[in-house]
Design a protein around this motif. Structure first.
Motif: not given
Ligand code: ADP
Ligand code: MG
Length: 695
Positions: A254-257, A284, A288, A290, A315, A319
């Motif tokens: 999951l990305t960390r925008q 977090q 991120s 996999s 989070q 994503s």
């Protein structure tokens, strides 16, 4: 203990085991010589010493020898025969309600007997009731037992005598055959000063006469501890394997925008504590990757775990995936639902709700939203995973108040949550602080974070311990507190067998309190209310429309009403420390000074007194958990569900707590240096059914 379930020829090869005996053995789940060797005695008798009659005390089991000096048949009562026997130091009576013919022939005046039985005080003096008797002569004394006598768990058709014969054969077989392979490396055994497996097994079946019976009964001898050690080791290795297997599954990175989380944090009326920040960052980073996350967050009641969960869920949503939060009770699920709607609707995120009691129409709507992915966040109970719930893109499961869910359920959630071959991340939160070694043992399949700081501005809770006959004082305090605008919990713990009776008791309490406090609005919440009714009451309490809330322990977990600052707990002496700590954590959530009154019934045992004073002295959850572990065992600390799963064969987490550090260390050594031992150890002690990775 793993059983083969298939009878081996080796079993029938043992002396004393024919088809018939084998059938009886199968009822004890014994199918092989190995099973027989692990069929351990339930207790022991000491028949290795003949006791002098003057030294006997009622209640003890003893071997005595004496000459029959009198045989009588009392005219009244059920006694058929009463024999008087004497040695140089005293006399004992042998009382029989029935005597078989051949026995009667042996029990003649003047004969020398050896008897084994329990000594008791009878009408004429010390006696034994239906003892085992053997006749002998002074010239030809019977041999004395060379070791303590094992008493085995038995079944119909198998006497202790035949079980001893058969285990004798099995032990002989063990000495020459290639069974019970040693699976703990010799160097480890040496460092720990443990005997080999075969030595240990030989010992527990036939302990030498100098062995302390007490230590044996308590499983405390070195040989028994060696078996316990191996079982705990197998258990830990199995959890580590589960963890490793799980880590190798594909997960979703999951990305960390942080756009959503930033917006979320800026609308909160407080800043995160540094502990909350640190744990959030750990999560977090996990998310991120996999590989699927499997993390336990421990944080005392009120440490603010919900916000941490929300950040992880955001989070996930950010994503493009869904996140689910599962609570152990409807009440708690409802509360989380309210909180999340309040926090997330302003951010335009749809929150769905699903529990067993959601009605058909609403449920259909929820299921639809979950399936088509519109529901980004789903809150519920275990119903989320029991039913035909189809998630569209589930990537995170949060399990709140973990100790209510067992190891096997945890594995079940993992499997059910599988999506297109990908495992969702799993975040497990618990408010029950678990002492470190114990945590390492039962949660070895999880990584762990600790929120070790409470949000600022909380005044510590003052705890008062009071006898129940001071109720009037308590009522006065409540009146005072409510006048100042505070709200009060009144907890009636479960004391009746049935839920119905408990609820009735709680209703009665409401009536009494209402009479004494006519100006207060009093509410009632218990386990038999419908979910909607419970929610109504909780809402009213949260809106300050109820001053005093009478509750059974359903409110134990997680309920959050910051304005409630007084808690009364009735029959507090009946509750475990961890549970009291959980309950007390419901107050002290706002900035006003809170207090908690522990009411107890007289008389109070010394131990109960000690426990209640510990509650008065500290609010440190870890300290309380450690003490609870010592006093009441891991069941209290971990919750019964959890320990229910932990049915060990020879080990007992409480009793054998001291071994855990060595076990953990040995597991590391074996994983690194002797990985070939792992599978056989797991197979021996847990078998296939208990491998958690395969549930
Ligand atoms: P628990 O860890 O027991 O689940 P909650 O998440 O229910 O605790 O939080 C307890 C209360 O503290 C809630 O009202 C919550 O909004 C509040 N809270 C959480 N974090 C903070 C913080 N950093 N500062 C102030 N209040 C906080
Ligand atoms: Mg909580």
């Amino acid at each position: 203990m793993a059983k083969t379930k298939v009878q081996t020829n080796q079993l029938l090869d043992l002396r004393g085991v024919g088809k018939q005996v084998a059938k009886h053995l199968a009822r004890l789940e014994i199918y092989s010589p190995q099973d027989l060797l692990f069929h351990l005695p339930a207790r022991y008798q000491d028949r290795t010493r003949v006791l002098r009659m003057h030294s006997l005390t009622p209640g003890e089991e003893a071997v005595i020898e004496g000459v029959i000096t009198d045989v009588s048949t009392p005219s009244r009562g059920r006694t058929k025969k009463l024999y008087e026997i004497k040695d140089e130091t005293g006399k004992v009576y042998l009382r029989f309600f029935h005597v078989v013919k051949f026995q009667e022939a042996l029990l003649q005046s003047g004969n020398l007997l050896r008897c084994y039985g329990t000594v008791r005080l009878g009408s004429k003096g010390l006696e034994m009731f239906h003892p085992e008797c053997k006749v002998m002569t002074p010239e030809n004394p019977l041999p004395i037992e060379p070791h303590l006598t094992p008493i085995y768990p038995a079944t119909e058709g198998l006497t202790q005598y035949s079980l001893r014969k058969i285990t004798d054969s099995a032990l002989a077989f063990m000495r020459q055959a290639n069974v019970l392979q040693e699976l703990i490396p010799a160097t480890l055994l040496q460092t720990l000063a443990f005997p080999t497996l075969k030595e240990a097994v030989q010992f527990v079946h036939r302990p030498p006469c100098e062995t302390a019976v007490e230590a044996l009964q308590e499983n405390k001898t070195l040989e028994q501890q060696r078996l316990v050690f191996e079982e705990l080791l197998a258990y830990r290795l199995s959890l580590l394997k589960t963890k490793q297997t799980f880590r190798q599954q594909p997960g979703v990175a999951l990305t960390r925008q942080q756009t959503l989380s930033t917006a979320f944090l800026s609308q909160l009326p407080f800043h995160l504590t540094s502990a909350q920040l640190r744990v959030s960052q750990e999560i977090q980073a996990d998310l991120s990757r996999s590989q699927p996350m499997l993390r336990l967050v421990q944080g005392d009641v009120g440490s603010g775990k919900t916000v941490v969960a929300a950040l992880a869920m955001l989070q996930t949503v950010e994503s493009g995936y869904q996140a689910a939060l599962m609570a152990p009770t409807e009440l708690l699920a409802e509360q989380h639902h309210r909180t999340f709607k309040r926090w997330l609707l302003p951010l335009g995120i749809q929150v769905e709700f699903l529990t067993g009691s959601v009605k058909a129409a609403a449920r259909k709507k929820s299921l639809q939203a979950i399936a088509d992915g519109n529901a980004k966040i789903v809150i519920g109970t275990h119903a989320l995973f029991q039913e035909a719930v189809q998630f569209s893109k589930l990537a995170l499961i949060v399990v709140d108040e973990q100790h209510r869910f067992g190891v096997e359920q945890r594995a079940l959630f993992r499997e059910k949550g599988m999506q297109q071959g990908c495992h969702p991340h799993q975040l497990v939160m618990t408010a029950t602080p678990i002492p470190r070694t114990l945590a390492m043992s039962v949660y070895a399949d999880l990584d762990s974070s600790v929120i070790d700081e409470l949000p600022p501005g909380r005044t510590p809770i003052k705890t008062i311990v009071m006898a129940d006959d001071k109720r009037q004082d308590v009522i006065a305090r409540i009146r005072e507190a409510c006048k100042e605008g505070k709200q009060v919990y009144w907890v009636c713990p479960l004391i009746e067998e049935s839920e119905l009776l408990n609820c009735q008791a709680a209703s009665k309490t409401v009536e009494q309190l209402q009479m004494l406090l006519p100006n207060l609005k009093i509410g009632l919440i218990h386990g038999r209310l419908r979910a909607t009714e419970k929610e109504e009451v909780m809402r009213a309490f949260q809106r300050n429309e109820i001053h005093l809330l009478v509750a059974t322990t359903v409110i134990e977990v997680g309920v959050d009403v910051p304005n409630a600052s007084v808690m009364i707990i009735e029959n507090a002496e009946r509750l475990g420390l961890s549970q009291l700590h959980q309950l007390r954590g419901r107050v002290g959530r706002g900035s006003v000074a809170s207090f908690c009154v522990l009411l107890y019934q007289q008389p109070l045992s010394r131990l109960a007194k000690e426990r209640l004073s510990l509650m008065r002295e500290t609010t440190d959850g870890f300290k309380i958990a450690q003490r609870d572990l010592e006093l009441r065992g891991p069941g209290e600390v971990l919750g019964t569900r959890q320990t229910g799963d932990l049915s060990f064969y020879v080990a007992d987490l409480m009793r054998d707590n001291a071994l855990l550090a060595d076990v953990n260390h040995a597991a590391d050594t074996i994983s690194k240096q002797h990985p070939e031992c792992i599978e056989p150890l797991i197979a021996r002690w847990l078998g296939r059914t208990k491998e958690y990775s395969k549930v």
